[in-house]
Design a protein around this motif. Sequence first.
Motif, PDB file in Angstrom:
ATOM      1  N   ALA A 103       0.897  -1.365   0.122  1.00 22.57           N
ATOM      2  CA  ALA A 103      -0.091   0.149  -0.025  1.00 22.57           C
ATOM      3  C   ALA A 103       0.713   1.164  -0.240  1.00 22.57           C
ATOM      4  CB  ALA A 103      -0.910   0.098   1.197  1.00 22.57           C
ATOM      5  N   GLY A 104       2.181   1.497   0.772  1.00 24.37           N
ATOM      6  CA  GLY A 104       3.024   2.545   0.699  1.00 24.37           C
ATOM      7  C   GLY A 104       4.088   2.455   1.535  1.00 24.37           C
ATOM      8  N   ALA A 105       4.489   3.634   1.690  1.00 25.84           N
ATOM      9  CA  ALA A 105       6.033   3.398   3.004  1.00 25.84           C
ATOM     10  C   ALA A 105       5.291   2.771   4.162  1.00 25.84           C
ATOM     11  CB  ALA A 105       6.347   5.238   2.575  1.00 25.84           C
ATOM     12  N   GLY A 106       3.876   3.983   4.884  1.00 26.09           N
ATOM     13  CA  GLY A 106       3.204   3.390   6.209  1.00 26.09           C
ATOM     14  C   GLY A 106       3.836   1.792   5.928  1.00 26.09           C
ATOM     15  N   SER A 107       2.721   0.918   5.568  1.00 24.45           N
ATOM     16  CA  SER A 107       2.443  -0.626   6.260  1.00 24.45           C
ATOM     17  C   SER A 107       4.669  -1.153   5.311  1.00 24.45           C
ATOM     18  CB  SER A 107       2.187  -1.143   4.961  1.00 24.45           C
ATOM     19  OG  SER A 107       2.950  -1.308   3.194  1.00 24.45           O
ATOM     20  N   LEU A 108       5.449  -0.437   5.442  1.00 30.91           N
ATOM     21  CA  LEU A 108       7.144  -0.380   5.164  1.00 30.91           C
ATOM     22  C   LEU A 108       8.054  -0.404   6.400  1.00 30.91           C
ATOM     23  CD1 LEU A 108       7.587  -0.031   0.948  1.00 30.91           C
ATOM     24  CD2 LEU A 108       7.485  -2.085   2.725  1.00 30.91           C
ATOM     25  N   LEU A 109       7.432   0.611   7.154  1.00 33.24           N
ATOM     26  CA  LEU A 109       7.802   0.737   8.143  1.00 33.24           C
ATOM     27  C   LEU A 109       7.302   0.022   9.210  1.00 33.24           C
ATOM     28  CD1 LEU A 109       7.097   4.946   8.280  1.00 33.24           C
ATOM     29  CD2 LEU A 109       8.970   3.458   8.143  1.00 33.24           C
ATOM     30  N   ALA A 110       6.355  -0.819   9.260  1.00 37.13           N
ATOM     31  CA  ALA A 110       6.135  -1.984  10.058  1.00 37.13           C
ATOM     32  C   ALA A 110       6.778  -3.288   9.827  1.00 37.13           C
ATOM     33  CB  ALA A 110       4.627  -1.570  10.438  1.00 37.13           C
ATOM     34  N   LEU A 111       6.614  -3.360   8.497  1.00 40.33           N
ATOM     35  CA  LEU A 111       7.918  -5.104   7.883  1.00 40.33           C
ATOM     36  C   LEU A 111       9.181  -4.701   8.412  1.00 40.33           C
ATOM     37  CD1 LEU A 111       6.808  -5.064   4.200  1.00 40.33           C
ATOM     38  CD2 LEU A 111       5.552  -6.246   6.600  1.00 40.33           C
ATOM     39  N   GLY A 112       9.887  -2.933   7.942  1.00 41.68           N
ATOM     40  CA  GLY A 112      11.647  -2.902   8.337  1.00 41.68           C
ATOM     41  C   GLY A 112      11.488  -3.461   9.996  1.00 41.68           C
ATOM     42  N   ALA A 113      10.252  -2.776  10.893  1.00 45.22           N
ATOM     43  CA  ALA A 113      10.221  -2.765  11.705  1.00 45.22           C
ATOM     44  C   ALA A 113      10.645  -4.145  12.539  1.00 45.22           C
ATOM     45  CB  ALA A 113       9.722  -1.742  13.223  1.00 45.22           C
ATOM     46  N   ALA A 114       9.720  -4.805  11.651  1.00 41.63           N
ATOM     47  CA  ALA A 114       9.585  -6.517  12.180  1.00 41.63           C
ATOM     48  C   ALA A 114      10.593  -6.892  12.241  1.00 41.63           C
ATOM     49  CB  ALA A 114       8.121  -7.167  11.654  1.00 41.63           C
ATOM     50  N   GLY A 115      11.321  -6.749  10.575  1.00 47.27           N
ATOM     51  CA  GLY A 115      12.198  -7.406   9.854  1.00 47.27           C
ATOM     52  C   GLY A 115      13.336  -7.786  10.449  1.00 47.27           C
ATOM     53  N   CYS A 116      13.461  -6.487  10.822  1.00 47.42           N
ATOM     54  CA  CYS A 116      14.930  -6.733  12.265  1.00 47.42           C
ATOM     55  C   CYS A 116      15.435  -6.134  13.132  1.00 47.42           C
ATOM     56  CB  CYS A 116      16.174  -5.153  11.230  1.00 47.42           C
ATOM     57  SG  CYS A 116      14.769  -3.754  11.739  1.00 47.42           S
ATOM     58  N   GLY A 117      14.182  -6.138  14.240  1.00 51.08           N
ATOM     59  CA  GLY A 117      14.580  -6.310  14.977  1.00 51.08           C
ATOM     60  C   GLY A 117      14.720  -4.760  16.192  1.00 51.08           C
ATOM     61  N   GLY A 118      15.160  -4.045  14.941  1.00 55.83           N
ATOM     62  CA  GLY A 118      14.939  -2.400  15.696  1.00 55.83           C
ATOM     63  C   GLY A 118      15.369  -1.435  14.267  1.00 55.83           C
ATOM     64  N   ASN A 120      10.713  -6.205  -4.624  1.00 58.62           N
ATOM     65  CA  ASN A 120      10.084  -6.742  -3.700  1.00 58.62           C
ATOM     66  C   ASN A 120      10.533  -5.569  -2.211  1.00 58.62           C
ATOM     67  OD1 ASN A 120       9.056  -8.537  -1.966  1.00 58.62           O
ATOM     68  ND2 ASN A 120       9.598 -10.132  -2.864  1.00 58.62           N
ATOM     69  N   PHE A 121       9.213  -5.153  -1.659  1.00 55.40           N
ATOM     70  CA  PHE A 121       9.965  -4.036  -0.677  1.00 55.40           C
ATOM     71  C   PHE A 121      10.019  -5.049   0.397  1.00 55.40           C
ATOM     72  CE2 PHE A 121       8.511  -1.380  -4.601  1.00 55.40           C
ATOM     73  CZ  PHE A 121       9.472  -0.181  -4.321  1.00 55.40           C
ATOM     74  N   GLU A 122       8.037  -5.587   0.738  1.00 51.43           N
ATOM     75  CA  GLU A 122       8.622  -7.218   1.400  1.00 51.43           C
ATOM     76  C   GLU A 122       9.557  -7.735   2.041  1.00 51.43           C
ATOM     77  OE1 GLU A 122       5.424  -9.456   1.155  1.00 51.43           O
ATOM     78  OE2 GLU A 122       5.207  -9.750   3.414  1.00 51.43           O
ATOM     79  N   GLN A 123      10.203  -7.663   0.904  1.00 57.54           N
ATOM     80  CA  GLN A 123      11.588  -9.035   1.574  1.00 57.54           C
ATOM     81  C   GLN A 123      12.546  -7.672   1.435  1.00 57.54           C
ATOM     82  OE1 GLN A 123      13.227 -10.196  -2.375  1.00 57.54           O
ATOM     83  NE2 GLN A 123      14.646 -12.444  -1.554  1.00 57.54           N
ATOM     84  N   ILE A 124      12.816  -6.795   0.647  1.00 58.19           N
ATOM     85  CA  ILE A 124      13.753  -5.936   1.308  1.00 58.19           C
ATOM     86  C   ILE A 124      13.474  -5.463   2.851  1.00 58.19           C
ATOM     87  CG2 ILE A 124      14.560  -3.540   0.971  1.00 58.19           C
ATOM     88  CD1 ILE A 124      13.554  -4.445  -2.127  1.00 58.19           C
ATOM     89  N   ALA A 125      12.612  -5.424   3.620  1.00 57.44           N
ATOM     90  CA  ALA A 125      12.762  -4.376   4.780  1.00 57.44           C
ATOM     91  C   ALA A 125      13.002  -5.973   5.221  1.00 57.44           C
ATOM     92  CB  ALA A 125      10.894  -4.248   5.018  1.00 57.44           C
ATOM     93  N   ALA A 126      12.481  -6.793   5.523  1.00 61.94           N
ATOM     94  CA  ALA A 126      12.298  -7.979   6.545  1.00 61.94           C
ATOM     95  C   ALA A 126      13.814  -8.625   6.451  1.00 61.94           C
ATOM     96  CB  ALA A 126      12.161  -9.363   5.935  1.00 61.94           C
TER      97      ALA A 126
END
Length: 362
Positions: A34-49, A135-141
């Motif tokens: 959907a956009g940058a907002g969803s990716l912020l959550a993905l990034g936080a979940a994927g890297c633990g910080g 694949n932004f989801e993959q990159i964020a993780a």
Amino acid sequence: MTTTAQKTRVPSGKRPGAAIRTVAHRPTRRGFLAGAGSLLALGAAGCGGAPSRAGEETEDARTVEHRYGTTRISGRPSRVVTVGLTEQDYVLALGVSPIGVREWFGGHPGALWPWAREALGDDPLPEILPVDELNFEQIAALGADLILGVNSGLTEHEYGTLSEIAPTVAQPKEHADYGAPWQEIARVVGQALGRGAEAEELVGDIEARFDGVRSEHPEFGGATALLAASIDGAAYVYAEGPAPGFLTQLGFDLPEAAAAVFTGENREPQSIGLERLDVLEADVLLMGLYGAEGESVMDEPVYRSLDVAREGRDLAMPEMSRINGALSFGSVLSLPFALDELVPRMAVLIDGDPDTRPEEVS
């Protein structure tokens, strides 16, 4: 030559060539995000910080300019993702093992050609990212602390989305998409990694190798050389990109007949019909082979009648050969390999003696 997303096999001057390899369309953003907002959550979940952000001020922070502005980077990033086509080579050459690499072509483990695999050493292979779409989801993780898209065609929207995951460096604004020379890519990557001095030394070492070849082979100076491709039986010629640049750095000139077909400002690749194959005449011709076996323009009677063919001054380079890959990447890791493998062959080609053909490319 193409990925599954590449339908036409017709190269574009805005992509590195395999000798001329290119992607027929620019990779686009994944539609299901959907956009940058969803990716912020993905990034936080994927890297633990939270990863470091562009603009953060520290004692060793630096600003890197690019197509979409500037990116502030602190320290020496260690979790690097490359979303351009060749930056993995530059990152590895500067002592950093990428954690994610965008696959271009070749099908090698970790999307690393042999010269890059050697530089990786015993470090884990990077995760492969698809070339056709980001694949932004993959990159964020992956939890990156730096994303590099220097040899890319990132859109402003894609850049903005990636910047919400980690500090991102897009392509240089001074060049067309995928058009930055290898020296520029090395310097930008070096600056982003906090290894600018090492990058300058690397550039100097490779340029010195080209200087040495020109001194050892004065016959290259003023001679003509051309990069061409047979793609599904059709012929194309090239004036821009890593492989044509390689020939220029060796001292060769573009043949006048070939130069005359490039009329656009960016000197886009040009298709050459069978009735115009005389455009391929050169002191040295490098021919990339793409498509089904038995469909090469080099098998056409009109091609075999050319002086360049009759005098054995042409070299066929299969698509997946290491030489073709090295010329396509045109990177700080692949260029030394190309010099080692191609220069001796070109020295034989230029003599015009069909009985002294060089070793075939495999």
